[in-house]
Design a protein around this motif. Structure first.
Motif, PDB file in Angstrom:
ATOM      1  N   ILE A  38       1.142  -0.724  -0.293  1.00  0.00           N
ATOM      2  CA  ILE A  38       0.427  -0.007   0.102  1.00  0.00           C
ATOM      3  C   ILE A  38       0.931   1.309  -0.067  1.00  0.00           C
ATOM      4  CG2 ILE A  38      -2.292   1.197   1.382  1.00  0.00           C
ATOM      5  CD1 ILE A  38      -3.210  -0.824   0.453  1.00  0.00           C
ATOM      6  N   SER A  39       0.725   2.167  -0.840  1.00  0.00           N
ATOM      7  CA  SER A  39       1.627   3.685  -0.519  1.00  0.00           C
ATOM      8  C   SER A  39       0.122   4.590  -0.904  1.00  0.00           C
ATOM      9  CB  SER A  39       2.519   3.587  -1.945  1.00  0.00           C
ATOM     10  OG  SER A  39       2.222   3.014  -3.577  1.00  0.00           O
ATOM     11  N   VAL A  40       0.829   6.009  -1.338  1.00  0.00           N
ATOM     12  CA  VAL A  40      -0.021   6.848  -1.158  1.00  0.00           C
ATOM     13  C   VAL A  40       0.658   8.435  -1.808  1.00  0.00           C
ATOM     14  CG1 VAL A  40      -1.560   7.988   0.314  1.00  0.00           C
ATOM     15  CG2 VAL A  40      -1.503   5.871   1.434  1.00  0.00           C
ATOM     16  N   GLY A  41      -0.078   8.615  -2.735  1.00  0.00           N
ATOM     17  CA  GLY A  41       0.367   9.163  -3.553  1.00  0.00           C
ATOM     18  C   GLY A  41       1.406   8.793  -4.132  1.00  0.00           C
ATOM     19  N   ASP A  42       2.935  10.630  -4.364  1.00  0.00           N
ATOM     20  CA  ASP A  42       3.393  10.560  -5.133  1.00  0.00           C
ATOM     21  C   ASP A  42       4.722   8.799  -4.576  1.00  0.00           C
ATOM     22  OD1 ASP A  42       5.724  10.583  -6.945  1.00  0.00           O
ATOM     23  OD2 ASP A  42       6.377  12.292  -6.356  1.00  0.00           O
ATOM     24  N   MET A  43       4.459   7.471  -5.770  1.00  0.00           N
ATOM     25  CA  MET A  43       5.660   6.899  -4.985  1.00  0.00           C
ATOM     26  C   MET A  43       7.042   7.004  -5.606  1.00  0.00           C
ATOM     27  SD  MET A  43       3.226   3.274  -5.902  1.00  0.00           S
ATOM     28  CE  MET A  43       4.641   2.769  -5.677  1.00  0.00           C
ATOM     29  N   ALA A  66       1.178  -4.867  -5.983  1.00  0.00           N
ATOM     30  CA  ALA A  66       1.558  -3.066  -5.338  1.00  0.00           C
ATOM     31  C   ALA A  66       0.709  -1.924  -6.180  1.00  0.00           C
ATOM     32  CB  ALA A  66       2.955  -2.220  -6.297  1.00  0.00           C
ATOM     33  N   ARG A  67      -0.554  -1.380  -4.644  1.00  0.00           N
ATOM     34  CA  ARG A  67      -1.863  -0.812  -4.907  1.00  0.00           C
ATOM     35  C   ARG A  67      -0.607   0.794  -4.713  1.00  0.00           C
ATOM     36  NH1 ARG A  67      -7.173  -3.504  -2.752  1.00  0.00           N
ATOM     37  NH2 ARG A  67      -6.756  -5.823  -3.390  1.00  0.00           N
ATOM     38  N   ASN A  68      -1.226   1.625  -5.711  1.00  0.00           N
ATOM     39  CA  ASN A  68      -1.326   2.625  -5.147  1.00  0.00           C
ATOM     40  C   ASN A  68      -2.628   4.152  -4.633  1.00  0.00           C
ATOM     41  OD1 ASN A  68      -0.661   5.685  -6.552  1.00  0.00           O
ATOM     42  ND2 ASN A  68       1.049   5.542  -4.882  1.00  0.00           N
ATOM     43  N   GLN A  97       3.524   1.022   3.237  1.00  0.00           N
ATOM     44  CA  GLN A  97       5.168   1.821   2.294  1.00  0.00           C
ATOM     45  C   GLN A  97       4.915   2.932   2.559  1.00  0.00           C
ATOM     46  OE1 GLN A  97       7.701  -0.105   0.732  1.00  0.00           O
ATOM     47  NE2 GLN A  97       5.604  -1.386  -0.050  1.00  0.00           N
ATOM     48  N   ARG A  98       6.491   3.557   3.361  1.00  0.00           N
ATOM     49  CA  ARG A  98       6.824   5.420   3.702  1.00  0.00           C
ATOM     50  C   ARG A  98       7.858   6.047   1.768  1.00  0.00           C
ATOM     51  NH1 ARG A  98       5.909   1.148   7.785  1.00  0.00           N
ATOM     52  NH2 ARG A  98       7.507   0.478   6.904  1.00  0.00           N
ATOM     53  N   PRO A  99       7.014   7.428   2.519  1.00  0.00           N
ATOM     54  CA  PRO A  99       6.584   8.548   3.273  1.00  0.00           C
ATOM     55  C   PRO A  99       4.965   8.011   2.594  1.00  0.00           C
ATOM     56  CG  PRO A  99       7.722   9.263   1.702  1.00  0.00           C
ATOM     57  CD  PRO A  99       7.850   8.503   1.770  1.00  0.00           C
ATOM     58  N   LEU A 100       4.243   9.169   4.024  1.00  0.00           N
ATOM     59  CA  LEU A 100       2.459   9.529   4.078  1.00  0.00           C
ATOM     60  C   LEU A 100       2.315  10.295   3.665  1.00  0.00           C
ATOM     61  CD1 LEU A 100       1.559   5.479   5.956  1.00  0.00           C
ATOM     62  CD2 LEU A 100       1.214   6.274   3.615  1.00  0.00           C
TER      63      LEU A 100
END
Length: 293
Positions: A38-43, A66-68, A97-100
């Motif tokens: 799980i990632s959020v925003g700009d990868m 991988a989910r964004n 995944q970090r950063p958030l």
């Protein structure tokens, strides 16, 4: 004599080979290990980590998705996503995944991941279990660093160890893991008066602070092991927290950066994925097995 450079890539490859055997055995029983990232925003900041994790998963027989999610997703929405993954028996591990983004506290998400699917070992229950020497799903970086030390011809019982850095997910877990192996552990932090006094007396030094060149050769006992967990960018290069050249002149063994703890950390993540799958398989068996036959 210069220190022997510890080949983290070779250790990681051996771990992945062992994990692949376990993963294939579980898949044959209908339990194909599967991770969801799980990632959020700009990868951009996490893209390399995700790519390395996916490559490692494929070589270890673990499925990887991988989910964004968009930058403006709310904490409530993301928590709902995690709750759905927690309840999906086809998903065996969840990686945050970090950063958030600033409006999504990472600790809140870590608490939302079910402990049986906490392959990163970041849930408070996973961290706390180490105190009781229960290493079911330990934090990957800390476990990897200790596993590297265990490959060396050193007697763990009674070993004098200094840990420089006391973070909740690396330094403190390493200290408890080493105590569980019978080592005598000293933990140094920013209020320690003389870090060098402690590190010079140690048979093994772990350093995870995030300050390049913090540990130098004159801080190391001749023949000691140096496990460098730091990752820093200096003049376009990736370096650790130890000054490699001066430490290598004194130490008996040393991990390079990159190529040391990093690859073993990712391999430990895959090992946790398989272990989590087996634990979930046993959980479902025990919870839903028929008792009338």
């Amino acid at each position: 004599m210069r220190a022997q450079i510890i080949d983290g890539k070779a250790i990681a490859q051996q771990m992945r080979d062992e994990v692949a055997v376990e993963a294939n055995a579980l898949a044959e029983q209908g339990w194909q290990p599967r991770l969801v990232s799980i990632s959020v925003g700009d990868m951009a900041a996490s893209e390399l980590y995700v790519r390395n994790q996916q490559r490692s998963a494929e070589s270890a027989g673990v499925q990887f998705e991988a989910r964004n999610y968009p930058e403006d997703i709310s904490l409530e929405q993301l928590t709902g996503v995690l709750q759905g993954l927690n309840g999906d028996p086809r998903v065996n591990g969840i990686i945050i995944q970090r950063p958030l983004p600033a409006h999504i506290p990472v600790k809140t998400l870590q608490k939302a991941v079910h402990p049986l699917k906490d392959v990163e070992g970041m849930h408070p229950a996973s961290i706390g279990n180490i105190v009781y020497n229960d290493l079911a799903l330990g934090p990957c970086t800390a476990v990897a660093a200790v596993e590297i030390l265990k490959t060396l011809p050193l007697q763990m019982e009674g070993l004098n160890v200094t840990v420089i850095g006391h973070s909740e997910i690396v330094g403190k877990p390493i200290a408890f893991l080493m105590m569980g192996l019978g080592a005598t552990v000293t933990v140094c932090h920013h209020m320690t008066r003389s870090v060098a006094m402690h590190s010079r007396a140690a048979d093994a030094v772990f350093v995870a602070v995030g300050k390049p060149g913090l540990v130098t050769g004159d801080m190391i006992k001749p023949g000691a092991a140096v496990i460098d967990i730091g990752i820093n960018r200096v003049d376009g290069k990736t370096v650790g927290d130890a000054d490699f050249d001066s430490c290598a002149e004194v130490a008996g063994w040393i991990t390079p950066v990159p190529g040391g703890v990093g690859p073993v950390t990712v391999a430990t993540l895959m090992k946790n994925a398989v272990l989590a799958t087996r634990m979930q398989k046993d959980h479902y068996r025990d919870s839903y097995a028929r008792t009338d036959v």
